[in-house]
Design a protein around this motif. Structure first.
Motif, PDB file in Angstrom:
ATOM      1  N   ASN A  61       0.667  -0.874   0.237  1.00  0.00           N
ATOM      2  CA  ASN A  61       0.019   0.111  -0.041  1.00  0.00           C
ATOM      3  C   ASN A  61       0.831   0.947   0.183  1.00  0.00           C
ATOM      4  O   ASN A  61       1.557   1.475   1.082  1.00  0.00           O
ATOM      5  N   TYR A  68      -0.059  -5.074   2.064  1.00  0.00           N
ATOM      6  CA  TYR A  68      -2.012  -5.310   2.954  1.00  0.00           C
ATOM      7  C   TYR A  68      -2.560  -7.008   2.514  1.00  0.00           C
ATOM      8  O   TYR A  68      -3.231  -6.657   2.341  1.00  0.00           O
ATOM      9  N   ARG A  69      -1.527  -7.430   1.506  1.00  0.00           N
ATOM     10  CA  ARG A  69      -2.119  -8.448   1.451  1.00  0.00           C
ATOM     11  C   ARG A  69      -0.832  -9.666   1.096  1.00  0.00           C
ATOM     12  O   ARG A  69      -0.197  -9.270   0.781  1.00  0.00           O
ATOM     13  N   ASN A 125       0.098  -8.534   7.627  1.00  0.00           N
ATOM     14  CA  ASN A 125      -0.964  -6.840   7.599  1.00  0.00           C
ATOM     15  C   ASN A 125       0.583  -6.338   7.604  1.00  0.00           C
ATOM     16  O   ASN A 125       0.666  -6.138   9.130  1.00  0.00           O
ATOM     17  N   ASP A 126       0.620  -5.391   7.419  1.00  0.00           N
ATOM     18  CA  ASP A 126       1.294  -3.935   7.506  1.00  0.00           C
ATOM     19  C   ASP A 126       3.025  -4.216   7.855  1.00  0.00           C
ATOM     20  O   ASP A 126       3.893  -3.369   8.096  1.00  0.00           O
TER      21      ASP A 126
END
Length: 287
Positions: A61, A68-69, A125-126
């Motif tokens: 992102n 994010y995925r 995530n992140d």
């Protein structure tokens, strides 16, 4: 024992060379409406049926430059032609389906798609940008400002690509060096099959007009092509409405050549045709 060790090392080198051929070959993250035809295509260099065990696709992102995925590719293989597609249901040749939801799952940019040889557990995530296990990556947007954090972190020295709603970001030709943004072009999406090489044709006349007395070789026309010259291109010719002029039904640009020439003849009549406008209505091609 030495022979077995040599064979083992040889096999390792061979497997590594196959893995090094795997690249992100085509990405389409943005379509008109709610983005329901998104996909990512991988290509193994044409080997075909290559195992994707141990590989993951990670989506980044651009708003926070973190993942994010993650998409686990274990248990999958490329098809016989060397392609593999992750995308929304209904995308042709898709092997892993991802529901788009109300507005699509692949963000439109500035964002990034990255291919890693790694475990999905390494990318909750992140997760910040990393190059450990990185095989290939594409940073893209939809006419957005460059995301220098993604560019410097994943594809240093490369350009951010621009996606459109009508086209995909495609390697032309398929494959090539990892991270090489210069190999991509915008074209109609071709998930799971070879990317189309679009040829542009141009026509030049030896003079803007010809007299009726000029006869069989009144004008010389040169038709040129862009793109690959590996194969011959057959061009079908059609006149607009010049009843006094004649052109061949088709001409061929030979393999290895960028252009070919042909004659435009003029029939004897009561007036002189003005060929100041391009005389060809269509120039369709086949290879």
């Amino acid at each position: 024992m030495c022979l077995l060790r040599t064979l083992f090392v040889t096999l390792l080198v061979f497997v590594s060379s196959l893995q090094a051929q795997l690249v992100i070959n085509e990405v389409d993250a943005d379509q008109a409406g709610s983005d329901t035809a998104e996909f990512i295509e991988l290509y193994d260099g044409g080997s075909g049926n290559t195992s994707l065990d141990g590989f993951v696709i990670v989506l980044y992102n651009g708003s926070d430059d973190a993942s994010y995925r993650v998409i686990d590719l274990s248990g999958q293989t490329t098809n016989a032609g060397g392609f593999f597609v992750v995308g929304n249901p209904g995308v042709p040749n898709v092997s892993i389906e991802i529901e788009p939801g109300g507005s699509g799952v692949f963000q439109n940019g500035p964002d990034a798609v990255a291919l890693f040889q790694s475990s999905p557990d390494d990318f909750p995530n992140d997760t910040p940008i990393t190059t450990e296990g990185l095989i290939d990556a594409v940073v893209y947007g939809s006419n957005d400002n460059d995301d220098f954090e993604l560019l410097d972190g994943l594809t240093p020295g490369e350009l951010q690509l621009d996606d459109t709603r009508e086209e995909s970001m495609s390697r032309i030709p398929d494959g090539g060096d990892a991270f090489a943004s210069s190999t991509y072009a915008l074209q109609a999406p071709t998930p799971g099959i070879a990317n189309v090489i679009t040829e542009a044709l141009t026509l030049n006349l030896s003079a803007p007009s010809a007299l009726e007395s000029a006869g069989a070789e009144a004008l010389e026309a040169t038709v040129s092509r862009s793109g690959s010259t590996d194969a011959a291109t057959v061009i079908n010719l059609t006149l607009v409405d010049f009843t006094e002029a004649r052109v061949p039904v088709e001409v061929t640009i030979p393999a290895g050549a960028e252009s070919t020439t042909f004659s435009i003849s003029v029939r004897t009549s009561s007036r002189s045709p003005d060929l100041s406008a391009p005389p060809l209505r269509t120039m369709s091609t086949s290879r």
